[in-house]
Design a protein around this motif. Structure first.
Motif, PDB file in Angstrom:
ATOM      1  N   UNK A  78       0.813  -1.227   0.000  1.00  0.00           N
ATOM      2  CA  UNK A  78       0.000   0.000   0.000  1.00  0.00           C
ATOM      3  C   UNK A  78       0.845   1.276   0.000  1.00  0.00           C
ATOM      4  N   UNK A  79       1.989   1.254   0.694  1.00  0.00           N
ATOM      5  CA  UNK A  79       2.875   2.423   0.710  1.00  0.00           C
ATOM      6  C   UNK A  79       3.442   2.691  -0.678  1.00  0.00           C
ATOM      7  N   UNK A  80       3.825   1.631  -1.367  1.00  0.00           N
ATOM      8  CA  UNK A  80       4.376   1.784  -2.716  1.00  0.00           C
ATOM      9  C   UNK A  80       3.315   2.326  -3.663  1.00  0.00           C
ATOM     10  N   UNK A  81       2.129   1.749  -3.601  1.00  0.00           N
ATOM     11  CA  UNK A  81       1.054   2.158  -4.508  1.00  0.00           C
ATOM     12  C   UNK A  81       0.565   3.575  -4.248  1.00  0.00           C
ATOM     13  N   UNK A  82       0.706   4.056  -3.035  1.00  0.00           N
ATOM     14  CA  UNK A  82       0.231   5.404  -2.720  1.00  0.00           C
ATOM     15  C   UNK A  82       1.301   6.469  -2.936  1.00  0.00           C
ATOM     16  N   UNK A  83       2.526   6.066  -3.231  1.00  0.00           N
ATOM     17  CA  UNK A  83       3.614   7.011  -3.464  1.00  0.00           C
ATOM     18  C   UNK A  83       3.868   7.084  -4.968  1.00  0.00           C
ATOM     19  N   UNK A  84       3.296   8.095  -5.616  1.00  0.00           N
ATOM     20  CA  UNK A  84       3.366   8.203  -7.073  1.00  0.00           C
ATOM     21  C   UNK A  84       4.788   8.292  -7.614  1.00  0.00           C
TER      22      UNK A  84
END
Length: 117
Positions: A78-84
Motif C-alpha cells: 500500500x505504501x508503494x502504490x500510494x507514493x506516485x
C-alpha cells in the motif's frame, strides 16, 4: 489456474526469463519450459520450495492449492502504490535491462549501508 500457468505467470511478473529462473534453481532452461508447458507434473518438493522463494509466492500457491499469494513484506505494497514518485521509478526500473537494474540495486545497497541501516 494450473501449476504450469502459475509458474509462468509468476516468472514473467518477476521479470525473469526461463534461462534466468533455471540458473537460480540450478536447472536448464528446458526444464523450466517443461514445467511451464505442463509436461512435468511431479516436480521435486525442494525445487518447488526454492522456486516459490524466487517467485515470491508460497509453494501452495504454485501448486494450485490456494489462490492467495503469500508475499513476504506485503504490508509495504500500500505504501508503494500510494507514493506516485516511487511507483513511477519502479515502473522505469522494471523497463531497464537486467544489467542496469543491478547497477541501481548495488547503488541502493551502498547508500543503505552508508546510512547505517
Amino acid at each position: 489456474m494450473e501449476m504450469a500457468e502459475r509458474i509462468k505467470e509468476r516468472r514473467v511478473l518477476m521479470g525473469l526469463t526461463q534461462e534466468e529462473l533455471g540458473k537460480k534453481l540450478g536447472l536448464q532452461k528446458s526444464a523450466i519450459a517443461k514445467y511451464e508447458n505442463g509436461r512435468v507434473e511431479n516436480i521435486k518438493r525442494s525445487i518447488i520450495a526454492n522456486m516459490a522463494k524466487i517467485l515470491e509466492c508460497s509453494p501452495a500457491y504454485l501448486m494450485g492449492w490456494e489462490d492467495n499469494l503469500t508475499i513476504e513484506n506485503a504490508d509495504i505494497i500500500p505504501d508503494i502504490l500510494s507514493n506516485n514518485i516511487l511507483l513511477e521509478h519502479i515502473k522505469k526500473l522494471n523497463a531497464l535491462s537486467k544489467e542496469h537494474q543491478q547497477t541501481i540495486y548495488d547503488n541502493i545497497s551502498y547508500w543503505y549501508e552508508k546510512e547505517g541501516h
